[in-house]
Design a protein around this motif. Structure first.
Motif, mmCIF file in Angstrom:
data_model
loop_
_atom_site.group_PDB
_atom_site.id
_atom_site.type_symbol
_atom_site.label_atom_id
_atom_site.label_comp_id
_atom_site.label_asym_id
_atom_site.label_seq_id
_atom_site.Cartn_x
_atom_site.Cartn_y
_atom_site.Cartn_z
ATOM 1 N N PHE A 88 2.590 20.810 5.588
ATOM 2 C CA PHE A 88 1.320 21.507 5.398
ATOM 3 C C PHE A 88 1.620 22.816 4.680
ATOM 4 C CE2 PHE A 88 1.230 19.043 9.283
ATOM 5 C CZ PHE A 88 0.039 18.335 9.212
ATOM 6 N N HIS A 89 0.868 23.114 3.624
ATOM 7 C CA HIS A 89 1.113 24.324 2.835
ATOM 8 C C HIS A 89 -0.054 25.296 3.007
ATOM 9 C CE1 HIS A 89 4.529 22.480 0.688
ATOM 10 N NE2 HIS A 89 3.812 21.367 0.784
ATOM 11 N N THR A 105 5.646 21.920 9.199
ATOM 12 C CA THR A 105 5.902 20.484 9.162
ATOM 13 C C THR A 105 5.692 19.893 10.546
ATOM 14 O OG1 THR A 105 8.280 20.546 9.710
ATOM 15 C CG2 THR A 105 7.671 20.841 7.382
ATOM 16 N N MET A 106 5.377 18.605 10.558
ATOM 17 C CA MET A 106 5.272 17.842 11.798
ATOM 18 C C MET A 106 5.996 16.516 11.577
ATOM 19 S SD MET A 106 1.889 16.103 13.544
ATOM 20 C CE MET A 106 1.299 17.599 14.346
ATOM 21 N N THR A 107 6.905 16.184 12.482
ATOM 22 C CA THR A 107 7.632 14.923 12.396
ATOM 23 C C THR A 107 7.072 13.969 13.441
ATOM 24 O OG1 THR A 107 9.639 16.023 11.617
ATOM 25 C CG2 THR A 107 9.890 13.810 12.522
ATOM 26 N N PRO A 128 0.825 -1.206 0.000
ATOM 27 C CA PRO A 128 0.000 0.000 0.000
ATOM 28 C C PRO A 128 0.857 1.253 0.000
ATOM 29 C CG PRO A 128 -0.015 -1.068 2.155
ATOM 30 C CD PRO A 128 0.691 -1.989 1.222
ATOM 31 N N PRO A 129 0.513 2.240 -0.795
ATOM 32 C CA PRO A 129 1.320 3.457 -0.835
ATOM 33 C C PRO A 129 1.283 4.183 0.504
ATOM 34 C CG PRO A 129 -0.761 3.761 -1.986
ATOM 35 C CD PRO A 129 -0.682 2.319 -1.632
ATOM 36 N N VAL A 130 2.437 4.726 0.879
ATOM 37 C CA VAL A 130 2.515 5.494 2.115
ATOM 38 C C VAL A 130 2.020 6.905 1.815
ATOM 39 C CG1 VAL A 130 4.046 6.387 3.881
ATOM 40 C CG2 VAL A 130 4.449 4.125 2.937
ATOM 41 N N SER A 131 1.082 7.376 2.588
ATOM 42 C CA SER A 131 0.536 8.716 2.408
ATOM 43 C C SER A 131 0.511 9.410 3.753
ATOM 44 C CB SER A 131 -0.882 8.643 1.829
ATOM 45 O OG SER A 131 -1.760 8.023 2.761
ATOM 46 N N ALA A 132 0.335 10.733 3.712
ATOM 47 C CA ALA A 132 0.225 11.485 4.958
ATOM 48 C C ALA A 132 -0.959 11.000 5.777
ATOM 49 C CB ALA A 132 0.110 12.975 4.641
ATOM 50 N N ILE A 143 3.519 13.995 2.544
ATOM 51 C CA ILE A 143 4.752 13.521 3.168
ATOM 52 C C ILE A 143 5.931 14.288 2.581
ATOM 53 C CG2 ILE A 143 6.336 11.571 3.301
ATOM 54 C CD1 ILE A 143 4.048 9.753 3.800
ATOM 55 N N GLN A 144 6.774 14.815 3.451
ATOM 56 C CA GLN A 144 7.970 15.525 2.994
ATOM 57 C C GLN A 144 9.183 14.606 2.960
ATOM 58 O OE1 GLN A 144 10.245 18.428 5.519
ATOM 59 N NE2 GLN A 144 9.439 19.916 4.057
ATOM 60 N N SER A 145 9.361 13.778 4.009
ATOM 61 C CA SER A 145 10.519 12.888 4.060
ATOM 62 C C SER A 145 10.252 11.757 5.043
ATOM 63 C CB SER A 145 11.783 13.660 4.479
ATOM 64 O OG SER A 145 11.643 14.145 5.812
ATOM 65 N N VAL A 146 11.024 10.678 4.876
ATOM 66 C CA VAL A 146 10.972 9.536 5.785
ATOM 67 C C VAL A 146 12.403 9.190 6.160
ATOM 68 C CG1 VAL A 146 10.293 7.127 6.074
ATOM 69 C CG2 VAL A 146 8.854 8.669 4.732
ATOM 70 N N ASP A 147 12.674 9.109 7.462
ATOM 71 C CA ASP A 147 14.002 8.772 7.959
ATOM 72 C C ASP A 147 13.836 7.719 9.057
ATOM 73 O OD1 ASP A 147 16.631 8.609 8.709
ATOM 74 O OD2 ASP A 147 16.746 10.603 9.626
ATOM 75 N N GLY A 148 13.844 6.450 8.666
ATOM 76 C CA GLY A 148 13.633 5.384 9.638
ATOM 77 C C GLY A 148 12.242 5.458 10.234
ATOM 78 N N ASP A 149 12.160 5.565 11.571
ATOM 79 C CA ASP A 149 10.869 5.657 12.257
ATOM 80 C C ASP A 149 10.273 7.061 12.199
ATOM 81 O OD1 ASP A 149 10.903 2.985 13.050
ATOM 82 O OD2 ASP A 149 12.065 3.426 14.849
ATOM 83 N N LEU A 150 11.020 8.033 11.699
ATOM 84 C CA LEU A 150 10.563 9.426 11.693
ATOM 85 C C LEU A 150 10.023 9.812 10.311
ATOM 86 C CD1 LEU A 150 13.458 11.104 13.721
ATOM 87 C CD2 LEU A 150 11.223 10.326 14.566
#
Length: 374
Positions: A319-320, A330-332, A106-110, A307-314
């Protein structure tokens, strides 16, 4: 030509054995010629997503040749005719291969990340509520200061485009929330500041002058049952049980409730205001689990969330906002715990001395449970 319609010749005429040649020679003498071996054709299928499956189909091709007239030999008695022998070559069956479909990911989405955080919010890992002692939230702030001597109202009120100097400074403060929310809340501001980066002309001495005006001693604020004044039923103390009790648990209703508050406060950009309020409430980690879940689901309804970025569990979600001036927040989220690890707010940069990757404001939170507060 479309790859789905391409057909190749993948076979050739078979070579005959000595026995077949001898038999064929006899047939030639009788005016007959054996049928050629069948040709094979294969079709190539190219599936969605780059998956390629090849399935071969074999087709016997019959080639009819006109037989020449039978030869007549004068004064010679022909030998008895040999019995007719029909040589047929059955096409070899091709193995049928059923392509194995690739596993569906499944695609990862916000929206899916925020829904995962909402699910975790109802667990002990995602709620981070102290059963005893205090919940300690350490806040690390990073502030971009923009300087221009002719900036309106203050030289530190420049824009990214007009700034002639800029710097990023970091500071910290901590919030102590008691397990009994009606008890004493404590917030401690530390005076130490760390200069992280400098940009433009004379940034170092200008930053030193700015730092000389900042806090020089530890400040400890104590409150009862929440942060700030106790308030009343209409305006309860921020973070108190009464503050969260008035909020709807339905995501869309929660958005509408916050928009009404912002309109009453004359906030111009309502979309940004709603996201900012929900983010701050989530960073405080004082809301009950069911409300935290509703807050994450409400953020999934924000326009332009991605989604802006994915870094492991983060995973960082952006939001624009474009109502009157382009901005981005942004929210991480720590997808392992469902807790908010960081947030940023930035006027979208134009040409200037500060790199685009530097946000206007960054908040990083770390949560622990401690026995006591200062």
């Amino acid at each position: 030509m479309d790859a789905l319609d391409r057909v190749r010749e993948i076979g050739a005429d078979a070579e005959l054995t000595e026995e077949q040649l001898a038999s064929a020679l006899q047939k030639v003498r009788r005016g007959l010629l054996p049928d050629p071996a069948p040709r094979r054709r294969a079709r190539l299928w190219i599936g969605i997503g780059g998956l390629v499956a090849a399935g071969a189909a074999t087709t016997a091709v019959a080639i009819a040749l006109s037989a020449p007239p039978a030869a007549v030999i004068e004064a010679v008695t022909p030998p008895p005719a040999a019995p007719d022998v029909t040589v047929t070559t059955e096409p070899e069956p091709e193995p049928t291969t059923t392509p194995t479909p690739a596993p569906t990911i499944p695609p990862v989405s916000a929206a899916s990340v925020l829904e995962g955080a909402a699910a975790l919010a109802t667990t002990s890992a995602g709620s981070a509520i102290a059963d005893d002692g205090y919940l300690r939230i350490d806040h690390r702030t990073e502030q971009l200061v923009l300087y221009a001597a002719d900036a309106p109202n203050s030289p530190y009120n420049a824009s990214r485009e007009s700034a002639t100097a800029a710097w990023v400074v970091a500071g910290t403060y901590s919030t102590y929330i008691p397990a009994d929310r009606s008890g004493e809340w404590v917030r401690v501001f530390q005076p130490e500041k760390q200069l992280l980066s400098l940009y433009g002309t004379d940034a170092e001495p200008l930053a030193a002058d700015w730092l000389a005006m900042t806090l020089k001693e530890v400040i400890v604020n104590r409150y009862q049952g929440g942060l700030g004044d106790p308030g009343d039923e209409t305006y309860p103390a921020y973070g108190s049980d009464a503050y969260f009790a008035q909020m709807p648990r339905d995501p869309q209703a929660l958005i509408d409730w916050n928009r009404a508050r912002l309109i009453a406060g004359n906030v111009q950009d309502l979309d940004e205001g709603v996201v900012t309020v929900l983010t701050q409430d989530l960073e405080l980690n004082a809301a009950p689990p069911d409300l935290r879940a509703a807050m994450f689901r409400a953020l999934a309804l924000a326009p332009g969330v991605e989604i802006q970025s994915v870094d492991g569990d983060l995973t960082t979600i952006a939001f624009h906002y474009d109502s009157y001036e382009p901005r981005m927040g942004t929210m991480t989220i720590d997808t392992r715990t469902g807790l908010v690890a960081e947030s940023t707010s930035t006027w979208l940069p134009g040409p200037g001395i500060v790199p685009e990757s530097v946000p206007g404001h960054r908040m990083t939170t770390t949560i622990t449970v401690v026995d006591s507060a200062p």
